[in-house]
Design an enzyme around this catalytic site. Structure first.
Site, mmCIF file in Angstrom:
data_model
loop_
_atom_site.group_PDB
_atom_site.id
_atom_site.type_symbol
_atom_site.label_atom_id
_atom_site.label_comp_id
_atom_site.label_asym_id
_atom_site.label_seq_id
_atom_site.Cartn_x
_atom_site.Cartn_y
_atom_site.Cartn_z
ATOM 1 N N HIS A 1 139.678 -33.279 96.782
ATOM 2 C CA HIS A 1 138.914 -34.281 97.530
ATOM 3 C C HIS A 1 137.487 -33.800 97.791
ATOM 4 O O HIS A 1 136.807 -34.353 98.659
ATOM 5 C CB HIS A 1 139.638 -34.599 98.847
ATOM 6 C CG HIS A 1 141.027 -35.130 98.629
ATOM 7 N ND1 HIS A 1 141.258 -36.387 98.133
ATOM 8 C CD2 HIS A 1 142.241 -34.556 98.772
ATOM 9 C CE1 HIS A 1 142.568 -36.581 98.008
ATOM 10 N NE2 HIS A 1 143.190 -35.470 98.381
ATOM 11 N N LYS B 1 133.292 -8.348 120.387
ATOM 12 C CA LYS B 1 134.742 -8.489 120.456
ATOM 13 C C LYS B 1 135.173 -9.610 121.395
ATOM 14 O O LYS B 1 136.036 -10.402 121.067
ATOM 15 C CB LYS B 1 135.340 -7.156 120.923
ATOM 16 C CG LYS B 1 136.856 -7.159 121.025
ATOM 17 C CD LYS B 1 137.487 -7.271 119.661
ATOM 18 C CE LYS B 1 138.994 -7.283 119.702
ATOM 19 N NZ LYS B 1 139.551 -7.846 118.457
ATOM 20 N N GLU C 1 133.508 -12.299 108.483
ATOM 21 C CA GLU C 1 132.986 -11.498 109.597
ATOM 22 C C GLU C 1 132.768 -10.031 109.250
ATOM 23 O O GLU C 1 131.870 -9.416 109.795
ATOM 24 C CB GLU C 1 133.820 -11.659 110.866
ATOM 25 C CG GLU C 1 135.153 -10.992 110.868
ATOM 26 C CD GLU C 1 135.946 -11.217 112.172
ATOM 27 O OE1 GLU C 1 135.363 -11.357 113.241
ATOM 28 O OE2 GLU C 1 137.186 -11.236 112.077
#
Ligand code: M6R
Length: 594
Positions: A495, A589, A479
């Site tokens: 995996h 926000k 972010e």
């Protein structure tokens, strides 16, 4: 999402006050902004609107705005319609007598728009908001007064929203809340409305929280409240809030994100130093519930997952975790004996609210850990523990997360009947954090960030309670630095994800100070054997590390200490890449839309 601020009072610099307040709300949305006020021309009131793409923090000179005692403003996080000057709020009616700002989504706007277009209304923007202002105007023209017109228009819309508007013909501001936050600030001869408290904090600490389905008329002498369903007048309690203006300012720090990371020296202690009876009460609710769910979104969701590990290892209690955005799909498991614990900094996240609404319908007990007192989630829950982190303004959640983790650990200890040892561990952890929150450590992390600032990918692994920290690390890095980052459980690598590792790929290894240590070191060795460059976080400099971010040994509290270098690293990466960590692109926000 979106910041709303309105002022009415005796001062004649309302536009300046609103712009100043909007700057304190910019973290809610910052792709464009605008204000509306009144200006007197040739002896009659006119509507004056100024709106613009870009950040409001760049607006310095307010001298050209008209002198007025009333203004509304908005900082936008676009939903309907691109980021353009026209689509920025406020929006107005055809006669330019009404101005309106809006937060949320009007789900059936297209249907209402088509009806209005048939009646000859011309639209000049792509927003859902413009439909609302024209609909109110239409009802006004049919003879309703402004309050009744707003009441009727609000009833036409589906979705969660808040409106704030005024007409140039009346000296008042009208606001309605239906699912998006609005708080009234009551000063001396002045009244404010905002989507969050910091907007008016320099002027007053007296507030009325607007509830869903309520309307307020703001007058200079104070607010008047009405039910949005019946139009009847209602009484509301005036509340004094505890936040200080300095809590919501950057002080000497360059960015809010760094200030809030450093505040963790105090915030963790504040979170855990709460009334033991209150902690015990919530711990008992969790312990005695027949089925307990922890839920949250983004960082708060990762914190909830840490809670699952904490309750399993400390209290031997199984907890279900579901991200709030997926929660409604599990409604058939919710019973009156179920406990749902929502974790949310803002207390306003739409997906979390929806999860709690589903729980309420099932008769389940609702509890929450929130930072904002009086927020929607706080008020809809049967039980709330405030995390007491103070205002968190950077989009990237930091201090709220460590406060929430600390409280979850404490609750797990309390459920196990060991509240005192939990508190002791957390007090010790909080004091050890001083080793990490200082300029020397920041410089060390910054050097590592300089080395990796041009990386295409960063992978993070952890085991046990450090697995959700790996997921949270990915969120933090993505972010604010926009570098592709992914977190995995250490054992999951082979995996699939290990195929992405090449020579020089940076991999962060979170070493837990517990029984998971030997296995995570083996996973680090597997990565290194494929060419990865290992950035290790742990109390010991392991041989496999190419770079080391020291953290103090903290046992079961290791997710807290491991998260701090991650937060600093994400912050330093953003700065090294010339980005503003406080205002990352595309984000806001408080995510009040679904
Ligand atoms: O206010 P909330 O804690 O409910 O917010 C939830 C998420 O939107 C939030 O944690 C988000 O993921 C942060 N920007 C991450 O840093």
């Amino acid at each position: 999402m979106c910041g709303i601020f309105g002022y009415i009072g005796k001062k004649n610099n309302a536009p300046e006050i609103v712009i100043d307040g909007l700057k304190r709300l910019e973290y809610r949305g910052y792709d464009s902004w605008g204000i509306a006020t009144t200006s007197e021309e040739k002896g009659t009131e006119q509507l004056y609107v100024y709106k613009k793409v870009g950040k409001i923090s760049e607006m310095r000179d307010t001298s050209a705005f008209p002198k007025s005692t009333l203004a509304i403003g908005h900082s936008r996080w676009a939903t309907h319609g691109g980021v353009t000057d026209a689509n920025a709020h406020p929006h107005w009616n055809s006669k330019k007598t009404l101005a309106l700002v809006h937060n949320g989504i009007l789900e059936n706007y297209a249907e209402v728009k088509a009806e209005l277009m048939k009646k000859g209304v011309k639209f000049i923007t792509e927003t859902d908001t413009e439909v609302a202002v024209h609909l109110i105007s239409h009802y006004l023209e049919s003879g309703l007064d402004l309050r009744k017109a707003v009441l009727k228009a609000s009833a036409r819309f589906d979705g969660r929203f808040a409106f704030v508007l005024f007409s140039i013909h009346s000296n008042s501001i009208i606001a309605v809340r239906r699912g998006a936050p609005l708080i009234v600030g009551v000063g001396k001869n002045e009244t404010f409305i905002a989507s969050d408290i910091p907007a008016f904090l320099p002027y007053t600490d007296k507030v009325n929280y607007l509830d869903d389905h309520e309307m307020v008329e703001l007058l200079p002498e104070g607010p008047k409240f009405y039910s949005l369903k019946t139009g009847k007048s209602i009484e509301k309690r005036l509340i004094t809030i505890e936040w200080q203006i300095e809590d919501a300012e950057k002080g000497d720090f360059e960015h809010y994100m760094l200030k809030e990371i450093f505040e963790q020296k105090e915030t963790i202690l504040r979170a855990i130093n709460q009334d033991p009876e209150e902690i015990m009460e919530l711990a008992k609710l969790i312990k005695n519930a027949r089925g307990a769910f922890f839920t949250g979104c983004g960082t708060a969701g990762k914190v909830a997952q840490i809670g699952v590990y904490a309750f399993a290892s400390i209290a031997k209690r199984h907890i279900n975790f579901t991200p709030s955005s997926e929660f409604t799909l599990f409604h058939h498991f919710l019973k009156p004996e179920t406990l749902i614990l929502a974790i949310s900094q803002s207390g306003e996240t739409a997906d979390v609210i929806e999860a709690m609404e589903v729980g309420k319908k099932s008769g389940s007990t609702l509890a929450s850990l929130v930072n904002v007192k009086g927020s929607t989630i706080d008020r809809m829950c049967d039980y709330t523990l405030l995390i007491k982190a103070g205002p968190e303004k950077a989009v990237a959640s930091t201090k709220a997360a460590t406060s929430q983790i600390s409280l979850l650990l404490l609750l797990a200890y309390a459920s196990a009947g060991e509240l005192d040892s939990g508190r002791k561990l957390l007090v010790e952890t909080a004091s050890k954090i001083n080793d990490l929150l200082n300029p020397r450590y920041l410089k060390h992390i910054s050097k590592i960030a300089q080395k990796f600032k041009k990386s295409r990918d960063i992978f993070i692994i952890g085991r046990g309670a450090n697995f959700p920290i790996a997921l949270e690390a990915a969120i933090k890095i993505q972010e604010v630095s926009y570098i592709h980052a992914e977190g995995f459980a250490g054992g999951e690598l082979k995996h699939g994800p290990i195929a992405m590792i090449q020579k020089g790929t940076p991999c962060i290894v979170l070493v837990g100070d517990d029984e998971t240590r030997p296995e995570i070191i083996s996973n680090a060795l597997e990565l290194k054997a494929r060419g990865a460059e290992i950035i290790g976080i742990g109390p010991v400099r392991e041989a496999v590390f190419d770079h080391w971010m020291y953290v103090p040994a903290s046992g079961i509290a290791s997710p807290i200490v491991n998260l701090i270098p991650i937060q600093l690293f994400a912050y330093c990466l953003a700065c090294a890449r010339g980005l503003d960590p406080d205002m990352p692109r595309n984000l806001a926000k408080s995510v009040t839309v679904k």
